[in-house]
Design a protein around this motif. Structure first.
Motif, short mmCIF file in Angstrom:
data_model
loop_
_atom_site.label_atom_id
_atom_site.label_comp_id
_atom_site.label_asym_id
_atom_site.label_seq_id
_atom_site.Cartn_x
_atom_site.Cartn_y
_atom_site.Cartn_z
N PHE A 187 0.82 -1.21 0.00
CA PHE A 187 0.00 0.00 0.00
C PHE A 187 0.85 1.26 0.00
CE2 PHE A 187 -2.40 -3.51 1.68
CZ PHE A 187 -3.60 -3.40 1.02
N ASP A 188 2.16 1.07 -0.19
CA ASP A 188 3.10 2.17 -0.29
C ASP A 188 3.33 2.47 -1.77
OD1 ASP A 188 5.26 3.89 -0.35
OD2 ASP A 188 6.53 2.67 0.95
N LYS A 189 2.84 3.62 -2.23
CA LYS A 189 2.91 3.94 -3.66
C LYS A 189 4.34 3.96 -4.19
CE LYS A 189 -1.39 6.62 -3.83
NZ LYS A 189 -2.00 7.94 -4.12
N THR A 190 5.30 4.25 -3.33
CA THR A 190 6.69 4.29 -3.77
C THR A 190 7.25 2.89 -4.02
OG1 THR A 190 7.64 4.25 -1.53
CG2 THR A 190 7.04 6.40 -2.44
N GLN A 191 6.54 1.85 -3.56
CA GLN A 191 7.01 0.48 -3.75
C GLN A 191 6.12 -0.35 -4.68
OE1 GLN A 191 8.81 -1.59 -0.26
NE2 GLN A 191 7.78 -0.03 0.95
N ASN A 192 5.11 0.29 -5.27
CA ASN A 192 4.13 -0.47 -6.04
C ASN A 192 4.68 -1.11 -7.31
OD1 ASN A 192 1.06 1.36 -5.24
ND2 ASN A 192 2.06 -0.33 -4.20
N ASP A 193 5.84 -0.65 -7.78
CA ASP A 193 6.43 -1.29 -8.94
C ASP A 193 6.97 -2.67 -8.60
OD1 ASP A 193 8.36 -0.04 -7.33
OD2 ASP A 193 9.81 0.06 -8.97
N ARG A 197 -0.28 -3.45 -5.27
CA ARG A 197 -1.36 -3.56 -4.28
C ARG A 197 -2.22 -4.81 -4.52
NH1 ARG A 197 -5.29 1.21 -2.16
NH2 ARG A 197 -3.22 2.07 -1.82
#
Length: 232
Positions: A187-193, A197
């Protein structure tokens, strides 16, 4: 039934009897989705160099896996169920390597039978155990990179244990809590790659598959994972 819950690679090395290697985020969730997509067999690999060697030996096989959560160089897919959930891999062989789950498979060298499991096939795994006749059961939580405890793997172990003891626990609240603990990275947008999610929801879709996943040691020394359909 004697049921032990063990942790990390050290726990895998101590495991005996029928052993379940648990990796919810994401190794055995991925393997379940691969089998659901039609994969014939999955060759688990602990060492990355061995994975590349097997690719040369089996050029038509798919390379799937990660290090530090990221897809390995030259691989077809990373360790994301969201990447492979809808692909047609009927009758394909998959070479699979991860930082935790596949390490545990090979660490459990004292075990008589080895299964891989996540929340997606926990009840089917428990049913396999019940039907196996084994009474010495080791449930091994592989955690993060096989070196750090994680809530989701321990939750899965406790859930399997509760089914074996005929008193299944309710997971709804515990799964919700994972969003703020070991599942927060999804749920951390900086880790979504690296941690999409969608993977969180795919990995916590409890009992969506009705099969166990078993490690088979073949006569030629090449171990592979096999889908074991459960008769309920």
């Amino acid at each position: 039934m004697n049921i032990k819950i063990l942790q990390l690679l050290d726990g895998a090395k101590k495991a005996t009897g029928l052993t379940v290697i648990i990796d919810v985020f994401r190794a055995f969730s991925v393997e379940a989705y691969l089998f659901n997509g039609g994969a014939e067999k999955i060759i688990p690999v602990a060492d990355l160099d061995v994975a590349y060697k097997y690719k040369k030996d089996f050029p038509s096989a798919l390379l799937v896996g990660e290090r530090d959560g990221k897809i390995c160089e030259g691989f077809d897919y990373g360790n994301c169920p969201s990447d492979i959930k809808n692909i047609n891999i009927k009758n394909k062989t998959v070479i699979h390597t991860t930082s935790a789950g596949t390490q545990g498979l090979f660490g459990a060298d004292k075990a008589e039978v080895v299964l891989g499991a996540g929340l997606v096939n926990a009840a089917a795994t428990a049913e396999y155990i019940k039907q196996s006749g084994y009474t010495n059961i080791s449930l091994v939580c592989m955690g993060l990179a096989a070196i750090k405890l994680t809530e989701e793997d321990t939750l899965c172990a406790n859930y399997i244990k509760s089914i074996l003891e005929n008193d299944p626990i309710d997971l709804e609240e515990e799964i919700e809590n994972l969003k703020y603990t070991s599942g927060a990275k999804f749920f951390d947008k900086t880790q979504n790659d690296v941690f999409p999610r969608e993977d969180f929801y795919l990995c916590t879709d409890v009992d969506c598959f009705d099969f166990a996943i078993k490690l088979i040691k073949s006569d030629n020394g090449l171990s592979y994972m096999q889908k074991e359909k459960i008769s309920w």
